[in-house]
Every structure is written in structure tokens, then in C-alpha cells.
Design a protein around this motif. Structure first.
Motif: not given
Ligand SMILES: Nc1ncnc2c1ncn2[C@@H]1O[C@H](COP(=O)(O)OP(=O)(O)OP(=O)(O)O)[C@@H](O)[C@H]1O
Ligand SMILES: [Mg+2]
Lengths: 299, 370
Positions: B76, B82, B84, B86, B88-93, B101-102, B105, B149-150
Motif C-alpha cells: 500500500e 496492479m 490481477f 482473476s 479480483a474486483l470487489f464483489p460487493h462494490l 477505491f484507489g 484510499m 481501477r489500477a
């Protein structure tokens, strides 16, 4: 219609059922269903109807009797006062421990076993252990006295705290195992992705893991709450069954086996079930506000 | 977070248990570059990427961002984006919240977060899907969310781990162009992992070929395409014809090789002397079918299998000496045809064979029966 005629419509029909989520193999569930009906539904409805047939008065007079008597009515509050905090503590304590233990590390099996052992003990053994350890002449108090931290033994058994500790000891392993399995169902790559996006561990937990874990925590809470709400042995063994730990199941027991008033006992049992249902309904309603879909882990 | 002019990997190594996954990776990445990490499955590509991102601690070596050592920083605090494998998306957002998100943060002002998120959404053309959850998107759309997102927080380095491997062929081509376009228009510095040599060649400014955790070659797409450093790299870069042979004579950069009872003339790459065991590498498209009248590197062969591939045909042929080879041609050929093949000596590369265990899987040649 040709010879193929009769076959086709039936396949068709099966498809239509399948589309509505009905599978003919559900027939295999019938024996289990019979079992559930015989062992659960029948006694339930029997008890329900019994509760409306009091020894004297109208159909609701036993319910009225329960709610008009402050001593009886109070058992709901007494039980909730023990069961809700105990269930909450179990879930809350399970989260950080399971969170620390979700990865792979040396000795994980040993630690898990140690944490889960209380399940195998049973309530009575736990109660005995509590009396030995936390009782007025138990080790805990003896150490406190020997180190002059207190002048008189701290009362931790035969009252609220005794029952509370007993519920935590027996309920925690359940909560821990459930939370651990919910946690391992969350794809660990999600937290790594959050880390590369700049989230420190605190925010990875609160923004990603916790929201995905919430539905699981709600379910865990419901299960440990139900276990705690029907507390009976420890309320007698390490509690104060005449006073502050006269829980609702104790009231039902006394009605049934001390006063032999089965209709009244049934009414209390119904009230007990209703209170549990209300709590569970509230928790599940809150649960449905969270994301409950796939979390991409190993399930 | 802060831009750099150079990122230096210095002997980066990673062991798992007793096994080396990555050994002594030295690499200097200039800002604005597009680097592809290329290699067969299990060669340590993801390991290298995770070490860069800070998701895996190094066992040896260091990483320097200009004069600052960063391999001890947690992910962080590196500020690298990055993507990924797979996703790696946040499934609840929602898509929007995933992309933002970035920025969240980094505690940017609300207005700026909203503006930059919208910009990123437009960049990856997801305007119609911002309020959906990742589970409601197609693979290609999820992919684009992952990329947006990245890159939305303008990271100094973007790491991508086989981001296109889950997509179908058509979408893969489209996304490839998209990634290159984003890299250029946002002025990103990108490290891209793939096992697809074509993808790497078309995207990257510089390629790093790994094999069993070790760097085999670093170079431009052209260098890798025309002059692989060893026959392993050649194998990986599409030199499908690899034969064992023995050097008859070496003459500077020219070598005459004895293989399957034939004499072949080729370019010598690497160190070997007369009579050494070598591996000969030829691309299928460098074998010509119109070889009649050629004096050197002419082979007579019979066509065995033909695959139709649009403009070209891919064929497998067997030489009269029993050697099987792959070729590509625009000429019409059919199974059973007798043909004269020819290989331009400049396109026939001769490599030292190295350990025998490794060459054992290559086509049987006189070297095996010596
Ligand atoms: N967590 C781990 N524990 C043990 N070994 C590992 C671990 N992760 C990777 N490895 C080993 O390290 C080597 C390199 O793995 P890596 O994931 O970097 O390969 P890769 O090049 O990304 O392959 P692929 O193209 O299949 O993704 C492999 O041999 C793998 O078995
Ligand atoms: Mg990989």
C-alpha cells in the motif's frame, strides 16, 4: 401422434418443472421430510394447540397469565440479557482470531483443536470446571486473595457471570469454526488488490473483508444466539436459578415438571420460540442489506 | 505515488521452500516503458510481479526507485497499480466504487474523486455499467474495470498479470489494442506478464524472457524475434523447428551443421567449436516451398498434414531423410505432394545444445545415434 408422442410431452413437462426449480429427484427427500414432520412439526403443532387449551379460562388465558405475572414475564428479559451479549461476544471474539488464522501456518491444526475442544466437553463438565476455577474457593479467587488484589473472593459463579462464562466457553468454538469457514470463503486476492490500491490492513479489513463477512457473521450470531437462548443446564449449575438467572426455559420446565401444567408450559415454550424468531428476523433483515453473493473464495 | 525516472531490480530472488521460483532478476525499467515478462508456465513471471508489487517478500536482492529502496515497503505504500489475472474486483462494490477505491484510499477531495472516476469510466467505455456489481458484467467488461481501477490513481507503475488470458480470441485482440492505447495516452509505465509471445511482441517496448526463474534474454521485440539468445528462447519465440545436429565446420558467424544426414548452413549464435553438439532453429514461415534450383539448404520432402489458416497454409512435412518439420506457405500444397524446400542460411540459427537432458525431447537426429 407417433410412438415418440408420449415421450415428448413428458420431457417438456419435466423441463418446465425444472425451470421453476422443481426436480423430480426431490422425491428422495421424502423420508427426511417424514422424519422432520414426526419429530418436529407434530410436537410443535401439538404444543401449539395445547397452549390454547389451558386448565381453566379462555384459549389465551395461559398467555395472559404469563404476561401479567412480572416474575414470569421477567424471564424473557433475563434470558435475553444473558443470551444476546454472550452471542455477540462469541461472534466478536471469533472474528479477530479467525482472521489471524485464515492463512496457512505451522501449528494451525493444533491451535484450532485447542480452540474447538470446549465443544466436546458438554455443559456439565464446563460447569464443573467453572466452579473449580472461578468459584469462591477456586484457583482464580485464591490467586487474587494470595496476591492481595482483593480482600474477599469475587463472586463469579452462581450468578449472571457464571452462566455468561459458561455460554461463552461452549458457544465460542461454534462461532469460531463458522467464522473461519466463512472467512476462507473470501478470495484472499481481494485483500491483496486492496493493498495495491493503497489500503492499509485496517481499511482492507473494514472495507473489503468485513462487508463480505457480515452475512456470515449474522448467520453465526443467529446460531449462537439460539444456542444461548435455550440455556438450561448452566443456568441451574453455575447460575442462580431462583433469581437473576431464572431463564425462560427454566420457567417452562417448572410449569411442566413441578406444577404439571402442560398447557402453561406449552404456552411458555411458544413465547420462547416467538422471541427467538423475532431476534432472528431482525438480524436476518439486517443481513439482507449486505452483499450476499459469491465472494470468489474456495467456498 | 511519486513518479520516478528509473526503477531498478537488483538480483531479485525468491525461494519457496527449497525451490527457486525466481533467481537473480536484474532489470532497469525506464519511465514510460512497456515491459513484457514472458515465459512458459511456472517460470516465475507472477512471482516477479508479486515481488515488484510488494505482495511477496524477496529472499534476496533489492528494488530501487531512483535512489530510494522500496522492496521493504508494504504494497500500500508503493503506489503501484496492479491488474490481477482473476481481476479480483470487489464483489460487493459497484463498478464506480471499485474504480474509485484507489482514490478513496488516498483521501482525495470528493469532487476530484468523482471527476477522475468518471474520466476513467469513460476511458474504458463503461459509462452504461457504472452502477452494476462486478458479478453482472461480462468477462471483457470486468477486465476493463480491473484496468480502470489500477490506472485511475495514476500509479507510477502498472503491473498486469496475464490480464487477457481469460478472454476469447476476438476480445483479446481488442483489449490488447486498448491496453496499448491506455499506456500511451496516460503515459504509464507498465510491466506486463504473459505467456503469449505474440501478445508480448505486439505490446512491449522491451521483452524479458524467463525460464525456470532465470532471465534468458532482455531485448526489443525485433531482437527477440530475429535473434533469440538461446534455443530455449527460440523455442518460445515461435521457432517450431528445432533439430539436434553436430557442427561440421564453424567459420566466424557461419556454421555448417550435420543433421539427419544433411548438411545445413546457418548463422551461429553463441559459443561452440567444431564437432560440438548443437540445436538448429528455424521458423515455419522461413521454410520456402519453392526450393527447386537452390544449392544450399535444399531439402526434398513429402507434405503430410495441411491446415488451412486463411491466407496461409500450415503444413507438416517429412524430409527424405526422415526429419519432420513445420512450415507455413501461401502456395497451394496438398498432403502427398513431393516438394523441394529451402531455408535461407540467415534464417537458420545454430545454438550450442547445452545439457543433453534438455535436448532429449527434440527430434531424433544423427546426434542421438552417434
Ligand atoms: N506459494 C507458493 N508456494 C510454493 N511454490 C510456489 C508458490 N507460488 C509459486 N510457486 C512456484 O514457483 C514457481 C513460479 O511460479 P509462478 O506463479 O511465478 O509462475 P508463472 O510464471 O506465473 O506461471 P503461470 O504462467 O502458470 O502463471 C512455480 O514452480 C510454482 O510452483
Ligand atoms: Mg502466473
Amino acid at each position: 401422434m407417433s410412438a415418440a408422442g408420449p415421450g415428448r410431452p413428458s420431457a417438456h413437462w419435466r423441463h418446465r418443472l425444472a425451470e421453476r426449480g422443481i426436480d423430480r429427484q426431490l422425491i428422495l427427500l421424502v423420508p427426511a421430510l417424514v422424519f422432520v414432520i414426526a419429530l418436529f412439526l407434530y410436537p410443535f403443532f401439538y404444543g401449539l394447540s395445547l397452549s390454547f387449551q389451558p386448565t381453566d379460562g379462555g384459549p389465551f388465558s395461559d398467555y395472559a397469565r404469563f404476561f401479567s405475572d412480572a416474575y414470569e414475564r421477567g424471564t424473557i428479559w433475563i434470558t435475553l440479557r444473558i443470551a444476546l451479549p454472550a452471542a455477540l461476544l462469541n461472534v466478536l471474539a471469533a472474528v479477530p482470531i479467525a482472521y489471524r488464522m485464515r492463512g496457512r501456518f505451522r501449528g494451525k491444526r493444533l491451535v484450532t483443536t485447542l480452540l474447538v475442544v470446549p465443544i466436546t466437553l458438554g455443559t456439565v463438565l464446563t460447569a464443573q470446571g467453572l466452579l473449580n476455577f472461578l468459584g469462591p474457593t477456586g484457583w482464580f479467587n485464591r490467586i487474587l486473595l494470595a496476591t492481595h488484589l482483593v480482600d474477599e473472593p469475587v463472586r463469579l459463579t452462581h450468578n449472571y457471570w457464571g452462566v455468561f462464562f459458561s455460554l461463552v466457553i461452549t458457544g465460542f468454538p461454534f462461532a469460531f469454526l463458522l467464522v473461519l469457514s466463512y472467512l476462507s470463503g473470501i478470495d484472499p486476492t481481494l485483500e491483496r488488490a486492496a493493498a495495491t490500491l493503497g489500503a492499509d490492513w485496517r481499511r482492507r479489513f473494514t472495507r473489503i473483508t468485513l462487508p463480505l463477512l457480515m452475512p456470515g457473521l449474522a448467520t453465526t450470531f443467529c446460531l449462537t444466539f439460539v444456542l444461548a437462548f435455550s440455556v438450561f443446564p448452566s443456568a441451574v449449575l453455575v447460575g442462580n436459578p431462583a433469581g437473576e438467572t431464572r431463564v425462560i426455559s427454566l420457567a417452562a420446565y417448572q410449569a411442566a415438571y413441578e406444577q404439571y401444567d402442560y398447557p402453561y408450559a406449552s404456552a411458555i415454550a411458544m413465547i420462547m420460540g416467538f422471541v427467538e424468531l423475532v431476534v432472528i428476523a431482525v438480524v436476518l433483515a439486517a443481513r439482507s442489506r449486505f452483499y450476499t453473493g459469491a465472494t470468489g473464495g474456495k467456498g | 505515488m511519486s513518479a520516478f525516472s528509473q526503477l531498478r531490480l537488483d538480483g531479485v530472488s525468491r525461494r519457496f521452500g527449497g525451490q527457486d521460483a525466481l533467481t537473480d532478476l536484474d532489470l532497469t525499467i525506464e519511465t514510460g516503458e512497456f515491459i513484457a515478462l514472458l515465459g512458459p508456465s511456472g517460470c516465475g513471471k507472477s512471482t516477479a510481479l508479486n515481488c515488484l508489487a510488494g505482495l511477496l517478500p524477496l529472499t534476496r536482492g533489492s528494488i530501487w526507485q531512483d535512489e530510494r529502496r522500496i522492496d521493504t515497503l508494504p504494497p500500500e505504500r508503493r503506489g503501484f497499480g496492479m491488474v490481477f489475472q482473476s481481476y479480483a474486483l470487489f464483489p460487493h462494490l459497484t463498478v464506480r466504487a471499485n474504480i474509485a477505491f484507489g482514490l478513496r484510499m488516498r483521501r482525495l477531495p470528493k469532487e476530484e474523486t468523482r471527476r477522475r472516476t468518471a474520466e476513467a469510466v469513460r476511458l474504458v467505455r463503461l459509462e452504461d455499467h457504472v452502477d452494476k456489481l462486478p458479478g453482472q458484467l461480462s468477462g471483457g467488461q470486468q477486465q476493463r474495470v480491473a484496468i480502470a481501477r489500477a490506472v485511475v490513481f495514476e500509479p507510477s507503475l502498472v503491473l498486469m498479470d496475464e490480464p487477457l488470458s481469460n478472454l476469447d480470441a476476438k476480445l483479446r485482440l481488442e483489449m490488447r489494442t486498448e491496453i496499448r492505447r491506455l499506456h500511451q495516452s496516460l503515459g504509464l509505465t507498465t510491466v506486463y506478464v504473459t505467456h503469449d509471445q505474440e501478445e508480448a511482441l505486439s505490446l512491449a517496448d522491451r521483452l524479458v524472457v524467463l525460464r525456470e526463474g532465470r532471465v534468458q534474454q532482455i531485448g526489443s521485440p525485433r531482437e527477440l524475434h530475429t535473434r533469440p539468445a538461446n534455443w530455449h528462447v527460440a523455442d518460445f519465440m515461435g521457432y517450431r523447428n528445432l533439430w539436434r545436429g553436430r557442427v561440421a565446420r564453424r567459420d566466424g558467424s557461419r556454421a555448417t551443421v550435420e543433421s539427419s544426414g544433411q548438411r545445413l548452413l546457418g548463422e551461429a549464435v553463441g559459443d561452440f567449436a567444431d564437432h560440438a553438439d548443437v540445436v538448429v532453429a528455424v521458423r515455419p514461415e522461413d521454410i520456402r516451398v519453392d526450393g527447386a534450383g537452390e544449392t544450399s539448404n535444399a531439402l526434398s520432402a513429402t507434405i503430410e498434414v495441411v491446415e488451412y489458416q486463411g491466407r496461409e497454409l500450415a503444413a507438416e512435412a517429412r524430409t527424405d531423410t526422415g526429419q519432420s518439420l513445420h512450415l507455413r506457405t501461401e502456395q497451394r500444397i496438398a498432403p502427398g505432394d513431393q516438394v523441394k524446400l529451402a531455408i535461407d542460411p540467415q534464417r537458420l540459427l545454430v545454438y550450442p545444445a547445452g545439457a543433453t537432458a534438455e535436448t532429449d525431447r527434440l527430434a531424433d537426429t544423427p546426434a542421438a545415434t552417434r
